[in-house]
Motif scaffolding. Sequence first.
Motif, short mmCIF file in Angstrom:
data_model
loop_
_atom_site.label_atom_id
_atom_site.label_comp_id
_atom_site.label_asym_id
_atom_site.label_seq_id
_atom_site.Cartn_x
_atom_site.Cartn_y
_atom_site.Cartn_z
N HIS A 14 0.83 -1.20 0.00
CA HIS A 14 0.00 0.00 0.00
C HIS A 14 0.87 1.25 0.00
O HIS A 14 0.50 2.27 -0.61
N ASP A 265 -16.49 5.05 -3.39
CA ASP A 265 -15.77 3.87 -2.94
C ASP A 265 -14.62 4.23 -1.99
O ASP A 265 -14.30 3.46 -1.09
N GLU A 266 -14.01 5.39 -2.21
CA GLU A 266 -12.82 5.74 -1.44
C GLU A 266 -13.08 5.77 0.06
O GLU A 266 -12.30 5.25 0.85
N ARG A 268 -15.19 4.16 1.82
CA ARG A 268 -15.52 2.89 2.46
C ARG A 268 -14.33 1.93 2.48
O ARG A 268 -14.43 0.79 2.94
N SER A 269 -13.18 2.39 2.00
CA SER A 269 -11.99 1.54 1.92
C SER A 269 -11.09 1.80 3.12
O SER A 269 -10.68 2.93 3.38
#
Length: 329
Positions: A14, A265-266, A268-269
């Motif tokens: 990451h 989406d960002e 919830r990641s």
Amino acid sequence: MRVAVVGAGGWGEHHARIFVRREDTELCAIVGRTPEKTRRRAEKYGATPYTDLDLMLERERPGLVTVCLPNEDHYDLTLELVRTGVPLLVEKPLVFDLTEADTLLSEAGDTFFAINFNHRYAEPVQRAKALIDAGELGELVFATWRFGGEANHGNSPHANLIETQCHGFDLLEHLVGPISALSAHMTDKTYGAFSTVALALDFENRAVGTMLGSYDSSYAYPDTQRVEINGTRGRLVIHDTVRALTFSKAGDPVEQRWHSTYFDDESRSFAGTFDRHVDAVLRALRAGERPPVHARAGRRALALAHAAIESHATGRTVRSIPWTGPTRS
């Protein structure tokens, strides 16, 4: 800004992902211990592989080095890096030993030295902080933290407490305020380490709290990570760090709920919380400011963990756990 990543493991990917995708950074190097693994990671992200840290620093001259190593192997390499004066972003825990933590902070001096307590950057957490700061909860009375998943076996019998529940110490103090006393219960019934811990907390603002942390649970369970903060005017609950935030006003049966929208989406990641932290780290570094979460916060979480260890060993409440450092992060 040229960025080098030290560590070629799972979460280290990451680190590489973030800096190779940004328009304002260049991922110049991956440093690892295993040549082939390091080469594959570097090739994947278009960086240069190194197994020699000094050689990388000499050749690449990065403006920021990020460090993601196995949890119990942080000290030696981090010490080597802080002595070079290069700006650092390191993964939690800072280290397992308080003397080592103090040495790192002393050697670093005023060097930019950040730690990745990324839970602070989850959307529900940031919204919770805004509600608390705006007085929507009134006077804070109690707080609870629960975080449990599968075991991450290590050499330390207190791995769960130090390397994972450090997030709980940091986040509760971030939202509620300094912890002034704690008492601890722990069990080693499953595989010999103290894999599940239960703590009772006092805060300086006279609120009380609890922490339950476990390596005998499962990340598959709903609400395996849950934070509840109750005040005289309302209550909020953070569900699974990024999944949702619920807020209720005292006496009102209608609950307000934040959740990530269809296209968002960002937010919830979980990995996206690290992206958000990196945004803040780079802004501060470029502006010549102190890190948004200084490594001293890692030392603070470690001090609280050691207070819990002392409490369990003596059967007594540990009081007066002073913050060390000129300012709180």
